[in-house]
Design a protein around this motif. Structure first.
Motif, PDB file in Angstrom:
ATOM      1  N   SER A 155      35.382  56.843 128.538  1.00  0.00           N
ATOM      2  CA  SER A 155      36.008  55.720 127.889  1.00  0.00           C
ATOM      3  C   SER A 155      37.573  55.820 127.980  1.00  0.00           C
ATOM      4  CB  SER A 155      35.339  55.607 126.806  1.00  0.00           C
ATOM      5  OG  SER A 155      35.382  56.403 125.734  1.00  0.00           O
ATOM      6  N   ILE A 156      38.166  54.961 127.702  1.00  0.00           N
ATOM      7  CA  ILE A 156      39.447  54.927 127.324  1.00  0.00           C
ATOM      8  C   ILE A 156      40.034  53.428 126.479  1.00  0.00           C
ATOM      9  CG2 ILE A 156      40.253  53.851 129.611  1.00  0.00           C
ATOM     10  CD1 ILE A 156      42.039  56.948 128.172  1.00  0.00           C
ATOM     11  N   ILE A 157      41.078  54.022 125.676  1.00  0.00           N
ATOM     12  CA  ILE A 157      41.500  52.791 125.046  1.00  0.00           C
ATOM     13  C   ILE A 157      42.936  52.699 125.040  1.00  0.00           C
ATOM     14  CG2 ILE A 157      41.949  51.601 122.699  1.00  0.00           C
ATOM     15  CD1 ILE A 157      39.554  53.047 121.565  1.00  0.00           C
ATOM     16  N   ILE A 158      43.389  51.660 125.785  1.00  0.00           N
ATOM     17  CA  ILE A 158      44.984  51.578 126.240  1.00  0.00           C
ATOM     18  C   ILE A 158      45.515  51.187 124.996  1.00  0.00           C
ATOM     19  CG2 ILE A 158      46.737  50.810 127.916  1.00  0.00           C
ATOM     20  CD1 ILE A 158      44.209  50.339 129.887  1.00  0.00           C
ATOM     21  N   PRO A 159      46.704  51.797 124.654  1.00  0.00           N
ATOM     22  CA  PRO A 159      47.409  51.350 123.388  1.00  0.00           C
ATOM     23  C   PRO A 159      48.176  49.991 123.402  1.00  0.00           C
ATOM     24  CG  PRO A 159      47.952  53.641 123.926  1.00  0.00           C
ATOM     25  CD  PRO A 159      47.264  53.053 125.183  1.00  0.00           C
ATOM     26  N   GLU A 160      48.261  49.232 122.359  1.00  0.00           N
ATOM     27  CA  GLU A 160      49.042  48.263 122.269  1.00  0.00           C
ATOM     28  C   GLU A 160      50.505  48.600 122.618  1.00  0.00           C
ATOM     29  OE1 GLU A 160      49.271  44.278 122.192  1.00  0.00           O
ATOM     30  OE2 GLU A 160      47.416  45.079 121.255  1.00  0.00           O
ATOM     31  N   GLY A 161      51.128  47.695 123.331  1.00  0.00           N
ATOM     32  CA  GLY A 161      52.630  47.933 123.533  1.00  0.00           C
ATOM     33  C   GLY A 161      52.591  48.494 125.150  1.00  0.00           C
ATOM     34  N   VAL A 162      51.589  48.974 125.917  1.00  0.00           N
ATOM     35  CA  VAL A 162      51.466  48.858 127.607  1.00  0.00           C
ATOM     36  C   VAL A 162      51.631  47.513 127.919  1.00  0.00           C
ATOM     37  CG1 VAL A 162      50.179  49.658 129.192  1.00  0.00           C
ATOM     38  CG2 VAL A 162      50.454  51.014 127.194  1.00  0.00           C
ATOM     39  N   THR A 163      52.530  47.389 128.905  1.00  0.00           N
ATOM     40  CA  THR A 163      52.720  46.092 129.435  1.00  0.00           C
ATOM     41  C   THR A 163      51.977  45.816 130.979  1.00  0.00           C
ATOM     42  OG1 THR A 163      54.702  46.525 130.438  1.00  0.00           O
ATOM     43  CG2 THR A 163      54.660  45.245 128.172  1.00  0.00           C
ATOM     44  N   ARG A 164      51.700  47.285 131.510  1.00  0.00           N
ATOM     45  CA  ARG A 164      51.074  47.004 132.777  1.00  0.00           C
ATOM     46  C   ARG A 164      50.237  48.253 132.998  1.00  0.00           C
ATOM     47  NH1 ARG A 164      53.875  50.507 136.681  1.00  0.00           N
ATOM     48  NH2 ARG A 164      55.751  51.250 135.674  1.00  0.00           N
ATOM     49  N   ILE A 165      49.163  47.937 133.703  1.00  0.00           N
ATOM     50  CA  ILE A 165      48.348  49.016 134.015  1.00  0.00           C
ATOM     51  C   ILE A 165      48.645  49.255 135.426  1.00  0.00           C
ATOM     52  CG2 ILE A 165      45.870  49.796 134.306  1.00  0.00           C
ATOM     53  CD1 ILE A 165      45.054  47.720 132.251  1.00  0.00           C
ATOM     54  N   SER A 166      49.181  50.470 135.802  1.00  0.00           N
ATOM     55  CA  SER A 166      49.826  50.742 136.982  1.00  0.00           C
ATOM     56  C   SER A 166      48.841  50.955 138.268  1.00  0.00           C
ATOM     57  CB  SER A 166      50.751  51.940 136.625  1.00  0.00           C
ATOM     58  OG  SER A 166      51.778  51.451 135.828  1.00  0.00           O
ATOM     59  N   GLU A 167      49.463  51.001 139.285  1.00  0.00           N
ATOM     60  CA  GLU A 167      48.553  51.205 140.650  1.00  0.00           C
ATOM     61  C   GLU A 167      47.599  52.429 140.406  1.00  0.00           C
ATOM     62  OE1 GLU A 167      49.768  51.918 145.191  1.00  0.00           O
ATOM     63  OE2 GLU A 167      51.341  51.152 143.878  1.00  0.00           O
ATOM     64  N   CYS A 168      46.686  52.123 140.746  1.00  0.00           N
ATOM     65  CA  CYS A 168      45.711  53.420 140.623  1.00  0.00           C
ATOM     66  C   CYS A 168      45.351  54.128 139.712  1.00  0.00           C
ATOM     67  CB  CYS A 168      46.236  54.175 142.113  1.00  0.00           C
ATOM     68  SG  CYS A 168      45.986  53.554 143.609  1.00  0.00           S
ATOM     69  N   THR A 169      45.634  53.654 138.529  1.00  0.00           N
ATOM     70  CA  THR A 169      45.722  54.351 137.271  1.00  0.00           C
ATOM     71  C   THR A 169      44.426  55.130 136.996  1.00  0.00           C
ATOM     72  OG1 THR A 169      47.676  53.061 136.430  1.00  0.00           O
ATOM     73  CG2 THR A 169      46.143  54.312 134.692  1.00  0.00           C
ATOM     74  N   PHE A 170      43.324  54.235 137.027  1.00  0.00           N
ATOM     75  CA  PHE A 170      41.973  54.994 136.844  1.00  0.00           C
ATOM     76  C   PHE A 170      41.119  54.929 138.180  1.00  0.00           C
ATOM     77  CE2 PHE A 170      43.767  53.033 132.940  1.00  0.00           C
ATOM     78  CZ  PHE A 170      43.349  54.318 132.166  1.00  0.00           C
ATOM     79  N   GLU A 171      41.762  54.753 139.206  1.00  0.00           N
ATOM     80  CA  GLU A 171      40.924  54.911 140.479  1.00  0.00           C
ATOM     81  C   GLU A 171      40.060  56.077 140.687  1.00  0.00           C
ATOM     82  OE1 GLU A 171      41.618  53.815 145.051  1.00  0.00           O
ATOM     83  OE2 GLU A 171      43.289  54.730 144.238  1.00  0.00           O
TER      84      GLU A 171
END
Length: 374
Positions: free
Chosen positions: A293-309
């Motif tokens: 599991s992962i909680i992406i923090p508030e303030g991140v504006t993009r989930i980048s290419e292949c981040t969790f591939e």
């Protein structure tokens, strides 16, 4: 008597032994370079300086005693002396030049002068038989690639005086098991511990402000690491291939996780990202196959290419309201992901963002969404 042996005096000869005069003070550059039959040489007391390349590539030289009168050993002085097994330096030596013992592949024992203030670049590079070294108290700097390729080096004493460790200093020290970096060091340079595959224990000081690209890449035995407060960036490829890493503390000072920072950290099951993190770049957690599991923090504006591939076991992800774009392949091949709630604010989901998520049963799309890629 003879005070100086001039440059290239016995260069590329088949000289097997030589008796040097007691009056000798200086051996100039390349004096015995490529004297490939030279087995042993006794340097006289009174010698002050051994010049650049003086004994370079004397492949048969097995031992040498440096007299206590020597204060300076210049660049490449014994480089490539592949039969040399031991060397002892008196405390009178204040300077050992660049790559002075580079490629001394049989060197097992070295006693360093207590008056050294730096370990020069490439000094013991590719000394593949060197097993242990005590860096003298008072040394301030380990320069670039100083111990790179020391395959047998399994123990290391680093004094409290050290303030800088150069790029690739311990590159491919494949037997090194434990390292304590002293307080006062502020930066771990690029590739410092790259390919230290046996490194299990690492202590970082509280003074660290930067860890550069690939610093711990392929440290396959490293299980845990506590990153110090003050660190702002987790650099590109910094923990790539750390297959055993299952625990890491990311401090609240970190704002950016760069490209492929944790790529193929196959044992990392959980990770807390502090609210300070505002940017997670391409492939940062790609192929973290144990991540659940992962909680992406508030303030991140993009989930980048292949981040969790290829995060095979990722079941739960929390996407914050600040995210605007989910880029190409961001969650591709997350085969255990069951459902995703995409919040209001997301405007773009790019091509293949959730491709091959074979277990995905439900996904909610917000009214803010303007584009979904093919």
């Amino acid at each position: 008597g003879v005070i100086t042996i001039g440059g290239r005096a016995f260069h590329d000869t088949e000289l097997k032994n030589i008796s040097l005069p007691e009056s000798l003070q200086v051996i100039e550059s390349e004096a015995f370079r490529h004297a490939s039959e030279l087995v042993e040489i006794n340097l006289p007391e009174g010698l002050v300086e051994i010049g650049r390349n003086a004994f370079r590539s004397c492949h048969a030289l097995t031992s040498i005693t440096i007299p206590s009168s020597v204060i300076r050993i210049d660049d490449y002085a014994f480089s490539g002396c592949s039969a040399l097994e031991s060397i002892s330096l008196s405390d009178e030596v204040v300077h050992i030049g660049y790559a002075a013992f580079d490629g001394c592949s049989n060197l097992k024992v070295v006693d360093l002068s207590q008056n050294l203030r730096k370990i020069s670049g490439h000094l013991f590079r590719n000394c593949t038989a060197l097993q242990s070294v005590k860096i003298p108290d008072g040394v301030i700097e380990l320069q670039e690639e100083s111990f790179s390729g020391c395959f047998a080096l399994d123990s290391l004493y680093m004094p409290l005086s050290v303030r800088r460790i150069g790029e690739s200093a311990f590159y491919s020290c494949i037997s090194l098991r434990s390292v304590d970096i002293p307080e006062g060091v502020q930066c771990i340079e690029k590739k410092t511990f790259y390919d230290c595959v046996a490194l299990k224990r690492l202590r970082l000081p509280s003074t660290i402000l930067a860890i550069k690209e690939e610093a711990f890449r392929y440290c396959k035995a490293l299980k845990s690491i506590d990153l110090p407060d003050g660190l702002t960036t987790i650099s590109k490829h910094v923990f790539r291939g750390c297959m055993a890493l299952d625990s890491i503390r990311i401090p609240k000072s970190v704002t950016t996780i760069e490209e492929y920072a944790f790529y193929t950290c196959a044992s990392l099951k959980s990770l807390y990202l502090p609210s300070s993190v505002k940017s997670i770049e391409k492939g940062a957690f790609m192929d973290c196959r144990a991540l659940v599991s992962i909680i992406i923090p508030e303030g991140v504006t993009r989930i980048s290419e292949c981040t969790f591939e290829y995060c095979d076991n990722l079941r739960q992800v929390v996407i914050p309201n600040s995210v605007v774009t989910i880029e190409v392949g961001a969650f591709s091949d997350c085969v255990s992901l069951l459902e995703v709630d995409i919040p209001e604010g997301v405007e773009t989901i790019e091509k293949g963002a959730f491709a091959y998520c074979k277990s995905l049963e439900a996904i909610s799309l917000p009214s803010s969404l303007k584009f979904v890629g093919k």
